[in-house]
Design an enzyme around this catalytic site. Sequence first.
Site, short mmCIF file in Angstrom:
data_model
loop_
_atom_site.label_atom_id
_atom_site.label_comp_id
_atom_site.label_asym_id
_atom_site.label_seq_id
_atom_site.Cartn_x
_atom_site.Cartn_y
_atom_site.Cartn_z
N ARG A 83 -16.72 32.71 -21.54
CA ARG A 83 -15.51 32.54 -21.37
C ARG A 83 -16.48 31.64 -19.40
O ARG A 83 -17.14 31.81 -19.00
CB ARG A 83 -15.27 33.32 -20.36
CG ARG A 83 -13.85 32.90 -19.58
CD ARG A 83 -13.67 33.89 -18.68
NE ARG A 83 -12.54 34.79 -19.49
CZ ARG A 83 -11.68 36.27 -19.60
NH1 ARG A 83 -12.36 36.75 -18.13
NH2 ARG A 83 -11.70 36.63 -20.65
N ARG A 153 -13.82 37.25 -10.43
CA ARG A 153 -14.01 36.82 -10.98
C ARG A 153 -13.76 35.44 -10.84
O ARG A 153 -13.53 34.68 -9.14
CB ARG A 153 -12.78 37.11 -11.74
CG ARG A 153 -12.42 38.18 -12.72
CD ARG A 153 -13.61 38.99 -13.24
NE ARG A 153 -13.46 39.88 -14.15
CZ ARG A 153 -12.70 39.84 -15.58
NH1 ARG A 153 -11.74 38.61 -16.21
NH2 ARG A 153 -13.22 40.86 -16.15
N LYS A 218 -12.02 44.41 -11.74
CA LYS A 218 -12.54 43.22 -11.68
C LYS A 218 -11.38 42.67 -10.44
O LYS A 218 -10.70 43.62 -9.19
CB LYS A 218 -11.71 42.20 -12.44
CG LYS A 218 -9.76 42.67 -12.97
CD LYS A 218 -9.62 42.18 -14.69
CE LYS A 218 -8.54 42.95 -14.80
NZ LYS A 218 -8.56 42.03 -16.97
N LYS A 220 -9.38 39.53 -7.96
CA LYS A 220 -9.10 38.24 -8.75
C LYS A 220 -9.03 37.25 -6.90
O LYS A 220 -8.33 38.08 -6.43
CB LYS A 220 -7.83 37.87 -9.28
CG LYS A 220 -9.02 39.24 -10.65
CD LYS A 220 -7.38 38.70 -11.86
CE LYS A 220 -8.01 39.30 -13.33
NZ LYS A 220 -7.00 39.09 -14.04
N CYS A 439 -0.76 34.37 -23.99
CA CYS A 439 -2.11 34.81 -24.38
C CYS A 439 -3.19 34.35 -25.51
O CYS A 439 -2.34 34.16 -26.23
CB CYS A 439 -2.69 36.04 -23.12
SG CYS A 439 -1.85 36.96 -24.97
N CYS A 445 -8.70 38.77 -29.94
CA CYS A 445 -8.37 39.99 -29.09
C CYS A 445 -8.98 41.06 -29.42
O CYS A 445 -7.45 41.77 -30.06
CB CYS A 445 -7.47 38.95 -27.68
SG CYS A 445 -6.99 40.45 -26.53
N CYS A 484 0.38 42.08 -25.59
CA CYS A 484 -0.26 43.65 -25.05
C CYS A 484 0.52 43.48 -24.11
O CYS A 484 0.08 42.16 -23.30
CB CYS A 484 -1.23 43.63 -25.37
SG CYS A 484 -2.22 43.95 -24.61
N CYS A 488 -2.50 38.83 -19.53
CA CYS A 488 -3.12 38.10 -19.19
C CYS A 488 -2.39 36.67 -18.29
O CYS A 488 -3.25 35.90 -18.22
CB CYS A 488 -4.27 37.55 -20.58
SG CYS A 488 -5.17 38.70 -20.28
FE1 SF4 Z 1 -5.73 40.70 -25.27
FE2 SF4 Z 1 -3.35 41.94 -24.33
FE3 SF4 Z 1 -4.67 39.58 -22.50
FE4 SF4 Z 1 -3.56 39.61 -24.75
S1 SF4 Z 1 -2.72 39.96 -22.65
S2 SF4 Z 1 -5.16 38.45 -24.57
S3 SF4 Z 1 -3.56 40.55 -26.20
S4 SF4 Z 1 -5.43 41.66 -23.55
#
Ligand code: SF4
Length: 591
Positions: A83, A153, A218, A220, A439, A445, A484, A488
Amino acid sequence: MCVSPCRPIRGMGTSDMGVEEIKRSSRQLRGTLDQELSQPKACFSEESNLLLKFHGAYQQDDRDERIERVKAKQDPAYIVMVRAKIPGGHLTAEQYLRLNRLAVELANGTLRLTSRQCVQFHGVLKCNLRSLIARLNREARITTFGACGDVARNVCATSAPLDTPAHRDAQALAVEITQALFPNREPYFEIWLNGAQLKSGTPAAPDPLYGDAYLPRKFKTGILVPPRNDVDIHTHDLGLVSHAPEGTVEGYTVLAGGGMGMDHGKAATYPHLARPVAYARRERVVEVARALLTVFRDWGDRTNRKHARLKYLVAEKGVPWLREQIQARLSFRLEDPRPFAVSTVADPHGWNAQGDGRFFYGLHVETGRIQDAGDRRLRTGLREIVERFRCPLRITANTSLLFCDLKAEDRAPLDALLKEHGIPLPETYSRARGMSMCCVALPTCGLALSESERVFGGLWDRLDSLLVEFGLEREPILLRMTGCPNGCARPYNADIALVGRGAGKYSLFLGGSQKGDRLAGLVQRSVALEDIPNALRPYLQRFARERADGETFSDWWGRTFTHVPAPHPSQFHEELERRLARPTVPTIEAP
Ligand code: SF4
């Protein structure tokens, strides 16, 4: 070649106290990274894998290949995500072209824009990692240090390149805070650029700002020039809102405690919107940022990483407590926060005046992935645009790209280049689609429970038809999807959130806001991917039928359903269960 065997990635796991110990004994994040980078193994040790994150890289494996490789008794297909940290999302043309070239030479040929204005490289082999990070630093002057890990971050900032003191200051402040919150960078330079200077085993002094264990999790930061809430200001640990009443920036209102991540059904975890804490004059803002970071460093929960974010301190100890803690670390008096208003989180797309006689063009990058796929040759098209116009760019926190400093006569050739490469123009898709975000999720991931990026376009093709059916194609309805519950793509403050909970299954949340200032509530625990349009149909239909003149979906939802006070964040899950048992959202008959 990276050849030697490694232990399976799924077997890796470190207790929360183990993480703290690895950080403490890492000699300022050096660990044995330098030695392991020189070894032919395809993967890193558990300890190095953890430290690697602070340097901006995650070890992953290709999950599409997992099952087959397990059956064949082979090691996982190890890859690394890298990243690049880009304060305020600002890139020069030369930097963009360099990123593009490195993606082809040392990664999987794609670039991924992120929800924090960064750029990710995927599919990097361990044996190419040092070369990629070194070239990013040397050739593009871009660091990866602190892009991941338990440190400050990438600092987000309002990205529109408008010619106002507030917009210029937001970008400048992003750079100042980035510099002020960096951990000691010597170890990073040693490992990636100069070769190890500190002998293995030699102790190192604690980091001057972070100490020896860095942060509990983290941290932010987002900087906003209202009213457009393009950085989603309520979702950051530290939010700074610009006040420039006479055209000059006087100071910033300080918000604290935003964060999206939670676990399905675990009451101790919940999303939380940042709350106003104080106001600081412009020249004092960096000191406030450092003070807040050290409050988090000293008070954050180091025994449970699921409970280690600043938001839990704010939710559980309260804003007055936090303000006292910050105040105790400052030599001047904080003032009370000042009111501000936000409009939409959406980016400005298409052609816009900068206010200095020049223009910028905003392009929605659906899924954030820059790649060539069939007739849609996005990566090639963007490279040609940047080569031709030599324009600086901004990455937005919604994974859009803004091409800046363009002239009026650039308009026709730029539009032609977009069309020539099959890149959809804003007028060809719904407004909601242009605001949406997802995401990465599968296949890279390691935490993904469901698909996100790879199913997003197909889902939108079906949702667009639904919006057209109800005449809602120009409505600003905010939809976000994640694979998930870690959040993110910041799902929980959107009008519509789809949060992965298993293969092809998503929890459906409704009732956030396209302004980003309200949390959504769970309305369906599990919806199959193919049933999502049907699950949304009754709400969209009812909105189309009942809305007042000029009322947005968010306004209508607020007027219709959110007449009960919002629950305390710690009761988030309880509230969700209550709503599921006795829905505040009436069941609406399908047509
Ligand atoms: Fe991975 Fe969950 Fe982040 Fe999506 S929201 S990138 S599945 S950690």
